[in-house]
Write a protein that holds these residues in place. Structure first.
Motif, PDB file in Angstrom:
ATOM      1  N   LYS A  64     -48.141  34.535 -28.443  1.00 43.59           N
ATOM      2  CA  LYS A  64     -47.070  35.215 -29.177  1.00 43.59           C
ATOM      3  C   LYS A  64     -45.704  34.960 -28.548  1.00 43.59           C
ATOM      4  O   LYS A  64     -44.722  34.702 -29.251  1.00 43.59           O
ATOM      5  N   ILE A  65     -45.649  35.016 -27.231  1.00 40.58           N
ATOM      6  CA  ILE A  65     -44.383  34.798 -26.542  1.00 40.58           C
ATOM      7  C   ILE A  65     -43.869  33.378 -26.787  1.00 40.58           C
ATOM      8  O   ILE A  65     -42.692  33.161 -27.095  1.00 40.58           O
ATOM      9  N   ARG A  66     -44.754  32.396 -26.660  1.00 42.20           N
ATOM     10  CA  ARG A  66     -44.357  31.012 -26.882  1.00 42.20           C
ATOM     11  C   ARG A  66     -43.874  30.809 -28.312  1.00 42.20           C
ATOM     12  O   ARG A  66     -42.858  30.134 -28.551  1.00 42.20           O
ATOM     13  N   GLN A  67     -44.586  31.401 -29.270  1.00 38.72           N
ATOM     14  CA  GLN A  67     -44.208  31.243 -30.673  1.00 38.72           C
ATOM     15  C   GLN A  67     -42.822  31.824 -30.948  1.00 38.72           C
ATOM     16  O   GLN A  67     -42.000  31.199 -31.631  1.00 38.72           O
ATOM     17  N   ILE A  68     -42.548  33.010 -30.422  1.00 41.83           N
ATOM     18  CA  ILE A  68     -41.233  33.632 -30.622  1.00 41.83           C
ATOM     19  C   ILE A  68     -40.141  32.795 -29.959  1.00 41.83           C
ATOM     20  O   ILE A  68     -39.066  32.579 -30.532  1.00 41.83           O
ATOM     21  N   ALA A  69     -40.415  32.298 -28.762  1.00 41.88           N
ATOM     22  CA  ALA A  69     -39.428  31.487 -28.054  1.00 41.88           C
ATOM     23  C   ALA A  69     -39.096  30.217 -28.829  1.00 41.88           C
ATOM     24  O   ALA A  69     -37.921  29.848 -28.985  1.00 41.88           O
ATOM     25  N   GLU A  70     -40.121  29.542 -29.343  1.00 37.24           N
ATOM     26  CA  GLU A  70     -39.894  28.311 -30.108  1.00 37.24           C
ATOM     27  C   GLU A  70     -39.163  28.593 -31.410  1.00 37.24           C
ATOM     28  O   GLU A  70     -38.282  27.825 -31.816  1.00 37.24           O
ATOM     29  N   ARG A  71     -39.508  29.705 -32.060  1.00 34.19           N
ATOM     30  CA  ARG A  71     -38.905  30.046 -33.339  1.00 34.19           C
ATOM     31  C   ARG A  71     -37.408  30.294 -33.210  1.00 34.19           C
ATOM     32  O   ARG A  71     -36.619  29.949 -34.102  1.00 34.19           O
ATOM     33  N   HIS A  72     -36.980  30.868 -32.087  1.00 33.47           N
ATOM     34  CA  HIS A  72     -35.583  31.288 -31.951  1.00 33.47           C
ATOM     35  C   HIS A  72     -34.815  30.509 -30.886  1.00 33.47           C
ATOM     36  O   HIS A  72     -33.704  30.899 -30.519  1.00 33.47           O
ATOM     37  N   GLY A  73     -35.372  29.414 -30.454  1.00 36.44           N
ATOM     38  CA  GLY A  73     -34.643  28.575 -29.523  1.00 36.44           C
ATOM     39  C   GLY A  73     -34.381  29.216 -28.176  1.00 36.44           C
ATOM     40  O   GLY A  73     -33.311  29.018 -27.585  1.00 36.44           O
ATOM     41  N   VAL A  74     -35.340  30.000 -27.684  1.00 31.51           N
ATOM     42  CA  VAL A  74     -35.224  30.626 -26.366  1.00 31.51           C
ATOM     43  C   VAL A  74     -35.946  29.739 -25.359  1.00 31.51           C
ATOM     44  O   VAL A  74     -37.142  29.490 -25.481  1.00 31.51           O
ATOM     45  N   GLU A  75     -35.217  29.280 -24.364  1.00 39.79           N
ATOM     46  CA  GLU A  75     -35.765  28.297 -23.432  1.00 39.79           C
ATOM     47  C   GLU A  75     -36.799  28.890 -22.487  1.00 39.79           C
ATOM     48  O   GLU A  75     -37.822  28.276 -22.192  1.00 39.79           O
ATOM     49  N   HIS A  76     -36.541  30.096 -21.988  1.00 38.26           N
ATOM     50  CA  HIS A  76     -37.363  30.631 -20.913  1.00 38.26           C
ATOM     51  C   HIS A  76     -38.249  31.776 -21.401  1.00 38.26           C
ATOM     52  O   HIS A  76     -37.782  32.706 -22.056  1.00 38.26           O
ATOM     53  N   TRP A  77     -39.508  31.717 -21.033  1.00 36.11           N
ATOM     54  CA  TRP A  77     -40.453  32.790 -21.345  1.00 36.11           C
ATOM     55  C   TRP A  77     -41.549  32.772 -20.277  1.00 36.11           C
ATOM     56  O   TRP A  77     -41.757  31.764 -19.601  1.00 36.11           O
ATOM     57  N   THR A  78     -42.237  33.908 -20.126  1.00 40.14           N
ATOM     58  CA  THR A  78     -43.258  33.993 -19.093  1.00 40.14           C
ATOM     59  C   THR A  78     -44.219  35.137 -19.381  1.00 40.14           C
ATOM     60  O   THR A  78     -43.858  36.100 -20.077  1.00 40.14           O
ATOM     61  N   THR A  79     -45.414  35.034 -18.843  1.00 44.45           N
ATOM     62  CA  THR A  79     -46.370  36.147 -18.876  1.00 44.45           C
ATOM     63  C   THR A  79     -46.454  36.817 -17.511  1.00 44.45           C
ATOM     64  O   THR A  79     -47.231  37.751 -17.326  1.00 44.45           O
ATOM     65  N   ASP A  80     -45.671  36.351 -16.559  1.00 48.61           N
ATOM     66  CA  ASP A  80     -45.694  36.868 -15.189  1.00 48.61           C
ATOM     67  C   ASP A  80     -44.498  37.793 -14.971  1.00 48.61           C
ATOM     68  O   ASP A  80     -43.425  37.351 -14.523  1.00 48.61           O
ATOM     69  N   ALA A  81     -44.675  39.062 -15.284  1.00 51.59           N
ATOM     70  CA  ALA A  81     -43.577  40.025 -15.158  1.00 51.59           C
ATOM     71  C   ALA A  81     -43.145  40.191 -13.707  1.00 51.59           C
ATOM     72  O   ALA A  81     -41.949  40.349 -13.415  1.00 51.59           O
ATOM     73  N   GLU A  82     -44.087  40.164 -12.783  1.00 52.26           N
ATOM     74  CA  GLU A  82     -43.751  40.332 -11.368  1.00 52.26           C
ATOM     75  C   GLU A  82     -42.844  39.205 -10.888  1.00 52.26           C
ATOM     76  O   GLU A  82     -41.889  39.441 -10.140  1.00 52.26           O
ATOM     77  N   ALA A  83     -43.133  37.993 -11.320  1.00 48.86           N
ATOM     78  CA  ALA A  83     -42.344  36.847 -10.876  1.00 48.86           C
ATOM     79  C   ALA A  83     -40.924  36.904 -11.427  1.00 48.86           C
ATOM     80  O   ALA A  83     -39.956  36.601 -10.718  1.00 48.86           O
ATOM     81  N   VAL A  84     -40.779  37.310 -12.676  1.00 45.25           N
ATOM     82  CA  VAL A  84     -39.435  37.344 -13.264  1.00 45.25           C
ATOM     83  C   VAL A  84     -38.604  38.450 -12.638  1.00 45.25           C
ATOM     84  O   VAL A  84     -37.387  38.314 -12.467  1.00 45.25           O
ATOM     85  N   VAL A  85     -39.236  39.574 -12.269  1.00 44.15           N
ATOM     86  CA  VAL A  85     -38.503  40.647 -11.594  1.00 44.15           C
ATOM     87  C   VAL A  85     -38.089  40.206 -10.190  1.00 44.15           C
ATOM     88  O   VAL A  85     -37.015  40.580  -9.701  1.00 44.15           O
ATOM     89  N   ALA A  86     -38.907  39.390  -9.543  1.00 45.61           N
ATOM     90  CA  ALA A  86     -38.593  38.920  -8.193  1.00 45.61           C
ATOM     91  C   ALA A  86     -37.579  37.778  -8.190  1.00 45.61           C
ATOM     92  O   ALA A  86     -37.013  37.458  -7.127  1.00 45.61           O
ATOM     93  N   ASP A  87     -37.323  37.187  -9.336  1.00 44.36           N
ATOM     94  CA  ASP A  87     -36.405  36.048  -9.435  1.00 44.36           C
ATOM     95  C   ASP A  87     -34.967  36.512  -9.191  1.00 44.36           C
ATOM     96  O   ASP A  87     -34.431  37.309  -9.957  1.00 44.36           O
ATOM     97  N   PRO A  88     -34.293  36.028  -8.151  1.00 45.65           N
ATOM     98  CA  PRO A  88     -32.934  36.482  -7.861  1.00 45.65           C
ATOM     99  C   PRO A  88     -31.902  36.082  -8.907  1.00 45.65           C
ATOM    100  O   PRO A  88     -30.799  36.646  -8.937  1.00 45.65           O
TER     101      PRO A  88
END
Length: 387
Positions: free
Chosen positions: A57-81
């Protein structure tokens, strides 16, 4: 020189509200407009990062609306400075832990409601935001609706004189899911998953009453589950363990110290016979007004007719025609987008957002007390919250 960019991790955008209102009608239009414009004329762009548990679902929404970045790893994105803001539109049961992790990682946070399943949890989030010195914002979307913007303007201009009462009607028929698909997710009707009309809507009614009238000082509520069996997204029958309707009386004190009685009926088991899905009528000594999502009509004291009760004759007065439209007197954009833009300005400026986590905690408090009032069958006073 490229415009500065705010990177926003958006968790829960596969859900109805997260996708339609926050992504599709708020962040993407802001992005496509080149970001937000600051007072000095410069612009700050936004870059959404879609976060969710369902990779397809995340990949489909990202492709549909031209969003470059997506992830299923919430912990990693929160840790990303490089990530500046964490936004949460998940189910309530996952929200407090996610917001806590984000604030501890130094992220600004913007979130749907309720912020936590318990008042203690909501207060702890507010304390963490205060101590973390981040900009925290909570969605107060109803206040940005054109109808309520007009209603608040009438209050601010003293149109009502002394305000006496408010009556609210909210709700619609949510199909059970057997013959026709339900318009709301099944978790809304399971208390163990954070569902329930009172838990959901009293958070809204608290900030609406605060903004229009004043401080909510007591609640008397009756909650119920009108539809005991519903069918989930897979067509499987389940027992509804959460309330699907709440009928409440709130006592409110205005800034001038005047008492106001507010009555709000909320139901997912009611068929609509009104102009909009939610309507609020405010009556005062000098006038009255009725506001919905978009429209607001008013009637001044001098223009109030004199109805006479006579059950032996049919009513001939065109009551609805006796009210006048309140003009917008300006462009009123999508309320979710307007608040997002206001919040983003606050983040850039490094200042507190006017609707923060303490306001959200008062909403959770009202929901808890509403459920207690129903269970105990009595009026409950609302203590003042402090951090």
């Amino acid at each position: 020189m490229a415009s500065p960019v705010l990177r926003i991790a958006m968790n829960g955008i596969t859900g109805r509200m997260g996708y339609r209102q926050h992504l599709l009608r708020s962040i993407l239009p802001i992005r496509d407009a080149g970001g937000i414009q600051l007072d000095d004329g410069t612009r700050v762009q936004v870059e959404p990062i879609l976060v969710g548990r369902n990779e397809a679902k995340i990949r489909q929404i990202a492709e549909r609306h031209g969003v470059e970045h997506w992830t299923t790893d919430a912990e990693a994105v929160v840790a990303d400075p490089s990530v500046d803001i964490y936004f949460d539109a998940q189910v309530t049961s996952r929200r407090a832990a996610a917001l806590t992790a984000a604030m501890k990682a130094g992220k600004h946070i913007y979130t749907e409601k309720p912020t936590a399943e318990t008042l203690d949890g909501a207060i702890e989030l507010a304390r963490l935001a205060r101590d973390s010195q981040i900009t925290a914002g909570v969605v107060h979307d109803k206040l940005y609706l054109p109808g309520l913007v007009k209603l608040r303007r009438l209050v601010g201009e003293g149109f009502f004189g002394r305000i006496l009462s408010l009556r609210g009607e909210f709700g619609y028929w949510v199909f059970e899911g057997d013959g026709q698909s339900a318009q709301r997710p099944s978790w809304n009707y399971r208390s163990q998953d954070g569902g329930g009309m009172t838990t959901d809507m009293f958070c809204h009614w608290n900030y609406v009453l605060e903004a229009i009238l004043g401080t909510v000082t007591s609640v008397t509520a009756m909650t119920t589950t009108h539809i005991p069996t519903r069918w989930d997204e897979q067509g499987k029958a389940y027992t509804a363990t959460a309330d699907d309707a709440a009928y409440a009386i709130f006592e409110v004190e205005t800034p001038a110290g005047d008492p106001v009685i507010a009555q709000i009926n909320s139901s997912w088991a009611v068929r609509v016979y009104r102009d909009e899905l939610v309507e609020f009528q405010v009556d005062g000594t000098s006038g009255s007004a009725v506001a919905g999502l978009r429209r607001c009509v008013a009637q001044q004291r001098a223009h109030t007719p004199m109805p006479v009760w006579n059950p032996d004759l049919p009513a001939t007065e065109p009551f609805r025609d006796q009210w006048l439209d309140v003009p917008a007197n300006g462009d009123l954009d999508n309320g979710f987008r307007v608040q997002w833009e206001e919040y983003l300005h606050d983040v850039v400026a490094g200042r507190e957002h006017r609707f923060g986590l303490l306001s959200a905690a008062r909403g959770v408090q009202l929901a808890e007390l509403g459920l207690q009032s129903s269970a105990q069958g009595r009026r409950l006073a609302i203590p003042e919250l402090t951090l």
